[in-house]
Scaffold this motif. Sequence first.
Motif, short mmCIF file in Angstrom:
data_model
loop_
_atom_site.label_atom_id
_atom_site.label_comp_id
_atom_site.label_asym_id
_atom_site.label_seq_id
_atom_site.Cartn_x
_atom_site.Cartn_y
_atom_site.Cartn_z
N ALA A 66 0.83 -1.31 -0.14
CA ALA A 66 -0.03 -0.06 0.03
C ALA A 66 0.76 1.13 0.11
O ALA A 66 0.45 2.41 -0.83
CB ALA A 66 -0.96 -0.01 1.12
N ALA A 67 1.86 1.13 0.61
CA ALA A 67 2.87 2.42 0.72
C ALA A 67 3.50 2.69 -0.35
O ALA A 67 3.57 3.63 -1.01
CB ALA A 67 3.89 2.29 2.10
N GLU A 68 3.93 1.66 -1.10
CA GLU A 68 4.77 1.76 -2.30
C GLU A 68 3.70 2.10 -3.30
O GLU A 68 4.24 3.08 -4.47
CB GLU A 68 5.38 0.20 -3.04
CG GLU A 68 6.16 0.37 -4.03
CD GLU A 68 6.84 -1.11 -4.47
OE1 GLU A 68 7.44 -0.83 -5.45
OE2 GLU A 68 6.37 -2.01 -3.80
N ASN A 69 2.47 1.86 -3.45
CA ASN A 69 1.61 2.12 -4.48
C ASN A 69 1.18 3.90 -4.30
O ASN A 69 1.10 4.55 -5.08
CB ASN A 69 0.42 1.36 -4.42
CG ASN A 69 0.54 -0.02 -5.07
OD1 ASN A 69 1.56 -0.28 -5.59
ND2 ASN A 69 -0.29 -0.81 -4.71
N THR A 70 1.31 4.20 -3.12
CA THR A 70 0.68 5.47 -2.75
C THR A 70 1.67 6.75 -2.82
O THR A 70 1.51 7.78 -3.45
CB THR A 70 0.18 5.44 -1.39
OG1 THR A 70 -0.78 4.42 -1.35
CG2 THR A 70 -0.74 6.66 -0.96
N VAL A 71 2.95 6.27 -2.31
CA VAL A 71 4.00 7.21 -2.27
C VAL A 71 4.20 8.02 -3.50
O VAL A 71 4.58 9.11 -3.78
CB VAL A 71 5.18 6.86 -1.83
CG1 VAL A 71 5.05 6.70 -0.21
CG2 VAL A 71 5.78 5.63 -2.26
N ASN A 72 3.81 7.16 -4.91
CA ASN A 72 4.45 7.53 -6.07
C ASN A 72 3.00 8.50 -6.72
O ASN A 72 3.27 9.04 -7.79
CB ASN A 72 4.68 6.45 -7.18
CG ASN A 72 5.84 5.91 -6.77
OD1 ASN A 72 6.81 6.51 -6.74
ND2 ASN A 72 5.99 4.45 -6.40
N ALA A 73 1.91 8.18 -5.98
CA ALA A 73 0.65 9.16 -6.49
C ALA A 73 0.51 10.48 -5.43
O ALA A 73 -0.39 11.19 -5.85
CB ALA A 73 -0.37 8.26 -6.65
N VAL A 74 1.37 10.44 -4.57
CA VAL A 74 1.23 11.74 -3.69
C VAL A 74 2.45 12.72 -4.01
O VAL A 74 3.43 12.41 -3.87
CB VAL A 74 1.25 11.21 -2.25
CG1 VAL A 74 1.46 12.46 -1.09
CG2 VAL A 74 -0.11 10.46 -1.74
N VAL A 75 1.90 14.12 -4.15
CA VAL A 75 2.81 14.90 -4.71
C VAL A 75 3.00 16.15 -3.56
O VAL A 75 2.17 16.09 -2.73
CB VAL A 75 2.27 15.44 -5.94
CG1 VAL A 75 2.09 14.94 -7.05
CG2 VAL A 75 0.93 16.28 -5.79
N HIS A 76 4.23 16.99 -3.97
CA HIS A 76 4.40 18.02 -3.08
C HIS A 76 3.99 19.30 -3.59
O HIS A 76 4.52 19.58 -4.70
CB HIS A 76 5.78 18.05 -2.87
CG HIS A 76 6.30 19.01 -1.61
ND1 HIS A 76 7.80 19.03 -1.41
CD2 HIS A 76 5.56 19.41 -0.69
CE1 HIS A 76 7.84 19.90 -0.27
NE2 HIS A 76 6.69 20.18 0.18
N VAL A 77 3.13 20.11 -2.86
CA VAL A 77 2.47 21.10 -3.67
C VAL A 77 3.14 22.47 -2.99
O VAL A 77 3.15 22.41 -1.50
CB VAL A 77 0.88 21.23 -3.28
CG1 VAL A 77 0.32 22.41 -3.73
CG2 VAL A 77 0.15 20.09 -3.92
N LYS A 78 3.52 23.40 -3.65
CA LYS A 78 4.09 24.70 -3.20
C LYS A 78 3.19 25.80 -3.83
O LYS A 78 2.99 25.75 -5.11
CB LYS A 78 5.53 24.87 -3.87
CG LYS A 78 6.60 23.71 -3.12
CD LYS A 78 8.08 23.94 -3.28
CE LYS A 78 8.80 23.17 -2.74
NZ LYS A 78 10.23 23.35 -2.97
N ASN A 79 2.82 26.73 -2.91
CA ASN A 79 2.18 27.99 -3.60
C ASN A 79 2.97 29.20 -3.09
O ASN A 79 3.43 29.27 -1.80
CB ASN A 79 0.82 28.08 -3.12
CG ASN A 79 0.47 28.33 -1.55
OD1 ASN A 79 0.79 29.52 -1.14
ND2 ASN A 79 0.38 27.40 -0.89
N VAL A 80 2.87 30.21 -3.94
CA VAL A 80 3.72 31.44 -3.76
C VAL A 80 2.30 32.36 -3.46
O VAL A 80 1.67 32.71 -4.32
CB VAL A 80 4.46 31.83 -4.66
CG1 VAL A 80 5.10 33.11 -4.52
CG2 VAL A 80 5.68 30.92 -5.02
#
Length: 469
Positions: A66-80
């Motif tokens: 579950a962790a391996e499948n999920t980490v690749n679909a979770v992204v880091h969002v940055k806003n200015v």
Amino acid sequence: MKKIFSMLLVSALGGIFTLSAYKIFIENNHAELVTTTDTEAVSIPTTPVNNMGNYKAYEAPDFSVAAENTVNAVVHVKNVTLSSGQMTFQDFFYGRSPQRAQVGTGSGVIINTDGYIITNNHVIKNAQELSVTLNNNKTYTAQLIGADSKNDIALLKIDADEALPFVTFADSDNVKVGEWVLAVGNPFNLTSTVTAGIISAKSRDLSGTSSQSFLQTDAAVNPGNSGGALVNTKGELVGINTAISSQTGSYIGYSFAVPSNIARKVIEDILEYGNVQTGILGIQGGALNSSVAEKIGIDDTEGVYIDSVVEGSGADKAGLKNGDIIKEIDQIKVSKFSDLTGHLSAKRPGDVVNLTLLRAGALKSVNVTLAKNNTFNMPLVGRIKNTTKNDLKKLKASNGVKIVQLNGEYEQYWKNNGILEGSIITSINDVKVNTVDDVQNILKERSTYEPIRLELINTNGQRERFNFR
């Protein structure tokens, strides 16, 4: 010497005599007292090991897939975002307003191969620029498709040059308290962090107004996790991590996620309609407990008590009455108001829900067609709704919205000035209103310091004008 020897001899003879007497008179009789009886075995109920989930007693659950499948679909969002900076003498002299850029971060979840990403509204609020970094360190500019502040959900999109991994939605109604879950996100800019916990509670309201219905978990969630994924052991999305309950601002044992059914419905509405479609029952009431039950003279302490039914609503048309108690909705138990609102948040106008009601001591099943929300709690005034042709004809009005309940704080003021429930607001700030949406749009566009001018027709058909600053 002879005296000592004599004493030892007497002692030895005494011991021999005592032992012989025990053997002859006591030991054999004692043996006769020992008997054997047949008894039935006592059965103690136990839970068989093979019924304890999918794990053996000596095994821990394995989250690696579950962790391996999920980490690749979770992204880091940055806003200015741009905020006002400290003004210098030169700025004051030249009339400049200094601004400085601030960078905020959070998480997001890819939900299909087209690059759509779900996150929290508070992660991207007031952003001038948005960027998304994938788990493979590739960064893309993101476009805001739409957002819903009420449910704290936003939808972003990126145009990627590769096939994107994504997470599929689970049915959050089927999530059980005690079920294992993983929280995946980017706390404190620590990318691709996975923590584990269980579902601690469902339908949790943090607002005090029963307008929220979170999943509560003890998986560690910290600043930066917002917008990240809460998944089950299959790697399916059950929630969007949104909030923590803490006096320090960091994790102390409780975190909260928007259920996947609500999140999915919000983004589907944004894609199809451009905004969130809200279906309502058309009731007013509250959750039951011991004090409420005693006050209204009933024995039940679970469910939602109907205090009033909105005229012309789905509840009204389905025959719901004051005093009814909602016990279930679509076969889901209703213990508190957030159980009801949470389920309705995943529905649209026109959807049909099945209610189990308790009326006069008997259970009754009723189907209710949800209506579009045509009521609004207007500041200063109270609850208003769209008018019918009969409402307008009765007061000889050509347009307007109807006051159905006066604001409790200002109720006496309105009554002293001849404005009662049933009066019609025809214009706000010299703009004619025909629907509740018109009212909301006018108030939304209004400046904070701009006065409010109301034109109304009272229940006697007289036109009145009021100014508020």
